[in-house]
Design an enzyme around this catalytic site. Structure first.
Site, PDB file in Angstrom:
ATOM      1  N   HIS A 114     -13.176 -40.806 -22.632  1.00  0.00           N
ATOM      2  CA  HIS A 114     -14.637 -40.061 -22.884  1.00  0.00           C
ATOM      3  C   HIS A 114     -15.953 -40.727 -23.107  1.00  0.00           C
ATOM      4  O   HIS A 114     -16.778 -40.204 -23.538  1.00  0.00           O
ATOM      5  CB  HIS A 114     -13.680 -38.629 -23.237  1.00  0.00           C
ATOM      6  CG  HIS A 114     -13.182 -37.749 -22.174  1.00  0.00           C
ATOM      7  ND1 HIS A 114     -13.708 -37.098 -21.115  1.00  0.00           N
ATOM      8  CD2 HIS A 114     -12.035 -37.525 -22.982  1.00  0.00           C
ATOM      9  CE1 HIS A 114     -12.237 -36.875 -20.529  1.00  0.00           C
ATOM     10  NE2 HIS A 114     -11.310 -36.794 -21.167  1.00  0.00           N
TER      11      HIS A 114
ATOM     12  N   ASP B 161      -6.413 -39.840 -14.719  1.00  0.00           N
ATOM     13  CA  ASP B 161      -6.676 -38.818 -15.536  1.00  0.00           C
ATOM     14  C   ASP B 161      -6.771 -37.363 -15.377  1.00  0.00           C
ATOM     15  O   ASP B 161      -7.627 -37.464 -13.978  1.00  0.00           O
ATOM     16  CB  ASP B 161      -6.928 -39.535 -17.314  1.00  0.00           C
ATOM     17  CG  ASP B 161      -6.666 -38.253 -18.111  1.00  0.00           C
ATOM     18  OD1 ASP B 161      -6.296 -38.826 -19.035  1.00  0.00           O
ATOM     19  OD2 ASP B 161      -7.339 -37.239 -18.168  1.00  0.00           O
TER      20      ASP B 161
END
Ligand SMILES: [Zn+2]
Length: 344
Positions: free
Chosen positions: A125, A162
């Site tokens: 992220h 993920d």
């Protein structure tokens, strides 16, 4: 040559995101304790090196790197509502970048066929100019950029399974045809990006492939989308090196995600990535830990992936099972693939 290099170090436990944060030091302890009980024949453990400022700067802006560095020794600093530093965050984050680079170097130097880096904090992220979603530096994106800039590679694949979309990784390579970013993720879900029509821009158009999936999808749907969509696209790209953002929060036990992947699913996905690596790039495959917040799921899934990475031969693709629910997504994705990849 060892089959698998394992990057593991208890120094990864030094970063604390807060007293009751899911991204906690125990995650690394669970993975290391699991790995210590594995058959060591195929596995060799390496200590991570630290990344240099220049290496971190391959993907992050100097003022942001400085901002993280300034938190060294500070009690805590809040980068966003989920992302908090502790006195050792800077050192740990630097070591996380270095850990993935250590894994890449072990594979490039022929010390191992493939590698797994047990690192934290996670990275996918992290944006060029800010921390986000438990992530400070984008470990895998930096490794991909390092392969392109330092080793002259022209085609690096990042596959990210993920449960969250890797918005940072996507943004960093959105206009690049040299790094193909492929993500499977729960959608809609944090961080909100990863729609199927996010396909890259400018020269990178078609080199971002998102496979957003509704909650409750499990092994069958994942394998179907790997076989019908992701592996064919990756094979067409013909990568020179494969990086895997291995988050285990798509496991059915995970408290954050709502997907239903099992250990068998991780084995099957890993087998496909190994097969792809064997076909395209001499088996060169490096996996790095991203998310995964149930300690038992993390250790069991990590064991499954490590055992599969270390196994010799038998890299055939098993038939997909029970993937009916995923078909509409594949059809929609294939529309884009036809249009931008001329993929038939
Ligand atoms: Zn995640």
């Amino acid at each position: 040559m060892n089959k698998t290099a394992l990057i593991a170090d208890r120094r990864y436990m030094r970063h604390s995101a807060g007293r009751v944060h899911p991204e906690r030091p125990d995650r690394v302890a669970a993975m290391i304790e699991m790995a210590q009980r594995l058959n060591r024949d195929a596995l060799k453990t390496y200590a991570p090196r630290e990344a240099s400022l220049d290496e971190i700067g391959l993907c992050h802006r100097p003022d942001y790197i400085k901002a993280v560095e300034r938190t060294a020794g500070l009690d805590h600093f809040d980068f966003d509502p989920d992302t908090h530093s502790s006195p050792d965050t800077w050192n740990t984050a630097t070591l996380a970048v270095g850990g993935v680079l250590t894994a890449v170097e072990a594979v490039l130097d022929g010390e191992a066929q493939n590698a797994f880096a047990i690192v934290r904090p996670p990275g996918h992220h992290a944006l060029p100019e800010r921390a986000m979603g438990f992530c400070f530096f984008n470990n895998v994106a930096i490794a991909a950029t390092w392969l392109v800039r330092m080793r002259g590679m022209r085609r690096v694949l990042i596959l990210d399974w993920d449960v969250h979309h890797g918005n940072g990784t996507q943004e960093i390579f959105y206009e690049s045809p040299q790094v193909l970013y492929i993500s499977t993720h729960q959608y809609p879900f944090y961080p909100g990006t990863g729609a199927i029509d996010e396909i890259g821009a400018a020269g990178g158009t078609g080199f971002t492939v998102n496979a957003p999936m509704p909650a409750t999808f499990g092994d069958g749907e994942y394998l179907r989308i790997f076989d019908d969509l992701l592996i064919p696209v990756a094979r067409q790209f013909n990568p020179e090196f494969i990086l895997l953002s291995a988050g285990f929060d798509c496991h059915y036990r995970d408290p954050l995600g709502a997907m239903r992947v099992t250990e068998d699913g991780f084995v099957a996905m890993t087998r496909r990535m190994k097969r792809l690596a064997a076909e395209c790039c001499g088996g060169r495959l490096v996996a790095a830990l991203e998310g995964g917040y149930d300690l038992k799921a993390l250790a069991d899934s990590g064991r499954a992936v490590l055992q599969e990475l270390g196994r010799d031969g038998d890299e055939q693709i098993a038939p997909a099972v029970d993937g009916e629910r995923v078909i509409p997504i594949v059809q929609r994705a294939q529309y884009f693939l036809h249009r931008y990849w001329n993929f038939g």
